[in-house]
Design an enzyme around this catalytic site. Structure first.
Site, PDB file in Angstrom:
ATOM      1  N   ARG A 113      60.519  23.688  39.591  1.00 49.78           N
ATOM      2  CA  ARG A 113      60.492  24.671  40.694  1.00 49.78           C
ATOM      3  C   ARG A 113      61.490  25.799  40.443  1.00 49.78           C
ATOM      4  NH1 ARG A 113      59.308  21.498  46.359  1.00 49.78           N
ATOM      5  NH2 ARG A 113      57.290  20.761  45.666  1.00 49.78           N
ATOM      6  N   LYS A 171      47.379   9.393  55.166  1.00 45.65           N
ATOM      7  CA  LYS A 171      47.377   9.462  56.623  1.00 45.65           C
ATOM      8  C   LYS A 171      46.268  10.324  57.187  1.00 45.65           C
ATOM      9  CE  LYS A 171      51.990   8.578  58.300  1.00 45.65           C
ATOM     10  NZ  LYS A 171      53.175   9.274  58.719  1.00 45.65           N
ATOM     11  N   GLY A 202      51.224  19.174  46.052  1.00 46.45           N
ATOM     12  CA  GLY A 202      51.590  17.840  46.523  1.00 46.45           C
ATOM     13  C   GLY A 202      51.240  16.727  45.552  1.00 46.45           C
ATOM     14  N   GLY A 205      51.109  22.009  51.602  1.00 45.95           N
ATOM     15  CA  GLY A 205      50.788  22.389  52.984  1.00 45.95           C
ATOM     16  C   GLY A 205      50.309  23.824  53.070  1.00 45.95           C
TER      17      GLY A 205
HETATM   18  P1  AMP Z   1      49.510  11.874  51.508  1.00 41.54           P
HETATM   19  O1  AMP Z   1      50.990  12.049  51.501  1.00 41.54           O
HETATM   20  O2  AMP Z   1      48.931  11.658  52.868  1.00 41.54           O
HETATM   21  O3  AMP Z   1      48.772  12.921  50.699  1.00 41.54           O
HETATM   22  O4  AMP Z   1      49.241  10.488  50.796  1.00 41.54           O
HETATM   23  C1  AMP Z   1      49.571  10.237  49.460  1.00 41.54           C
HETATM   24  C2  AMP Z   1      49.688   8.754  49.294  1.00 41.54           C
HETATM   25  O5  AMP Z   1      48.477   8.136  49.685  1.00 41.54           O
HETATM   26  C3  AMP Z   1      49.938   8.278  47.890  1.00 41.54           C
HETATM   27  O6  AMP Z   1      51.247   7.793  47.806  1.00 41.54           O
HETATM   28  C4  AMP Z   1      48.912   7.176  47.676  1.00 41.54           C
HETATM   29  O7  AMP Z   1      49.461   6.004  47.114  1.00 41.54           O
HETATM   30  C5  AMP Z   1      48.458   6.883  49.079  1.00 41.54           C
HETATM   31  N1  AMP Z   1      47.101   6.293  49.134  1.00 41.54           N
HETATM   32  C6  AMP Z   1      45.967   6.807  48.646  1.00 41.54           C
HETATM   33  N2  AMP Z   1      44.957   5.948  48.829  1.00 41.54           N
HETATM   34  C7  AMP Z   1      45.446   4.869  49.439  1.00 41.54           C
HETATM   35  C8  AMP Z   1      44.891   3.629  49.874  1.00 41.54           C
HETATM   36  N3  AMP Z   1      43.592   3.357  49.691  1.00 41.54           N
HETATM   37  N4  AMP Z   1      45.710   2.738  50.466  1.00 41.54           N
HETATM   38  C9  AMP Z   1      47.010   3.024  50.649  1.00 41.54           C
HETATM   39  N5  AMP Z   1      47.604   4.173  50.250  1.00 41.54           N
HETATM   40  C10 AMP Z   1      46.826   5.082  49.655  1.00 41.54           C
END
Ligand code: AMP
Length: 397
Positions: free
Chosen positions: A39, A200, A354, A378
């Site tokens: 960065r 999430k 991200g 974001g």
């Molecule tokens: P986010 O920060 O919402 O973009 O989520 C990213 C995270 O989602 C990563 O650390 C992944 O390990 C997690 N992730 C993706 N698929 C799954 C899943 N099927 N079960 C649990 N965690 C997940």
């Protein structure tokens, strides 16, 4: 919004000026040192341009989430050492970003040198977009340059209110993002697909709703897919599930149908009894009560890839599975590879920052194979949604 009304740093008379620059130096630290300086290096073009013009460069940044308090582990002091290494000129670190301490350090620095101010987020006023705080920051420069694309979707004092007090422009990094995302997404070549994954569903349900007004194809994977699958009546075992979002998930699916958006969801999975690095993947169309979905399965990989190959613009944010574990990274790699293939056939492919960027790193997948890899997760998502970004709106006025 009209991006052409925003000034570019190269069109501003910067010579011999004191220039306040907002940078995104939210870098990983390890043992008190910068672990990855990407960065910092990403801002090289702008900082060098200013140094070559004999400017005194005052950098402001945030690190982590100290929530308005002084938290020593989020100090930018270790970053100052790395900035000095990267740019090869003296870097003076100010132990506060406003007040007499900061004023003293900025005044003592010479032209051709850099000052790095302590973490903006040690003050609660930063995230409140406080005008008085912005005024204090503005004392450190005669002009302002926005070079932190990763924070332009936030209305903070250093991204928004600051523009009331100093003439502002955007640096080369932000220009590249705006040009690319603006061109590709304002009037996208169609079919236009968005691939959204991650853990999430609550974080992204609004995004999905807004995307339905923009895209022709919406592909959902990752942990958030299970809330949608449950909403469709499927049993998802121990998989990630947000019961409170099932109704909203149903509404998103209904809207997709109404709008004629082709919404694709996983049809098979890599499942496991335990959430662990060494867990073996079992491929299955169903998820038993004592197992959880950890990644999309091979049939889904093919379903998604076949669809992406028909598209002319593809935006991707969020992994398809727990890519941090080697046995559950394949689904995310397959999206990256399908996008590369589509790019070879003339499609515009955009990685929305991200964790998708971390997928590329993990799979040693060349970032140059995509049309654009954004530095702001974001911010790039809000761009795709067609939202106005406060940090850019402030400069367009
Ligand atoms: P986010 O920060 O919402 O973009 O989520 C990213 C995270 O989602 C990563 O650390 C992944 O390990 C997690 N992730 C993706 N698929 C799954 C899943 N099927 N079960 C649990 N965690 C997940």
């Amino acid at each position: 919004m009209n991006f052409d009304s925003i000034k570019k740093v190269q069109d501003v008379d910067v010579k011999n000026k004191k220039v306040l620059v907002r940078v995104d130096y939210n870098v990983p630290l390890k043992d008190g040192k910068v672990d990855n300086n990407k960065r910092i290096v990403a801002t090289e073009k702008t900082i060098k341009f200013l140094l070559e013009n004999n400017c005194r460069v005052v950098l402001m940044a945030h690190l982590g989430r100290p929530k308005g308090k002084v938290v020593p582990e989020f100090s930018l002091a270790p970053v100052a050492a790395e900035v000095e290494k990267v740019f090869g000129v003296p870097v003076h670190f100010a132990k506060d970003c406003v007040g007499p301490e900061a004023d003293k350090v900025v005044e003592a620095a010479k032209n051709g040198e850099i000052v790095l101010l302590e973490n903006l987020r040690f003050h609660p006023e930063e995230e409140k977009n406080d005008a008085e705080f912005a005024k204090q920051l503005a004392k450190h420069g005669e002009i302002f340059v926005q070079e932190a694309f990763g924070t332009v979707h936030r209305a903070h004092a250093s991204t928004s209110a600051i523009a009331q007090y100093l003439p502002g422009s955007i640096g080369f990094l932000v220009q590249k993002e705006v040009e690319f995302l603006g061109k590709a997404l304002n009037n996208p070549a169609r079919p236009f697909a968005a691939v959204i994954g991650g853990a999430k569903v609550s974080d992204k349900i609004m995004l999905l709703n807004n995307l339905l007004d923009k895209v022709n194809v919406l592909i959902i994977g990752g942990g958030m897919a299970y809330t949608f699958l449950k909403a469709k009546g499927m049993e998802v075992g121990k998989s990630l599930l947000d019961e409170t979002k099932i109704e909203e998930a149903k509404q998103v699916m209904a809207k997709a149908q109404e709008k004629g958006v082709n919404m694709l969801m996983p049809v098979d999975f890599r499942i496991s009894k335990e959430f662990s690095e060494t867990a073996q993947a079992v491929v299955s169309d169903t998820i038993p009560a004592d197992m959880e979905g950890m990644d999309i399965g091979p049939k889904t990989e093919k379903l998604f890839a076949d669809e992406l190959l028909k598209c002319k613009t593809i935006f991707w944010n969020g992994p398809m599975g727990v890519f941090e574990f080697p046995n559950f990274a394949q689904g995310s790699f397959s999206i990256a590879n399908a996008m590369i293939e589509a790019t070879k056939h003339g499609a515009i492919s955009i990685i929305g920052g991200g964790d998708s960027v971390n997928v590329l790193k993990k799979g040693k997948i060349d970032q140059k194979a995509f049309s654009h890899v954004s530095t702001g997760g974001g911010a790039s998502m809000e761009f795709v949604e067609g939202k106005e970004l406060p940090g850019l709106v402030a400069l367009a006025k």
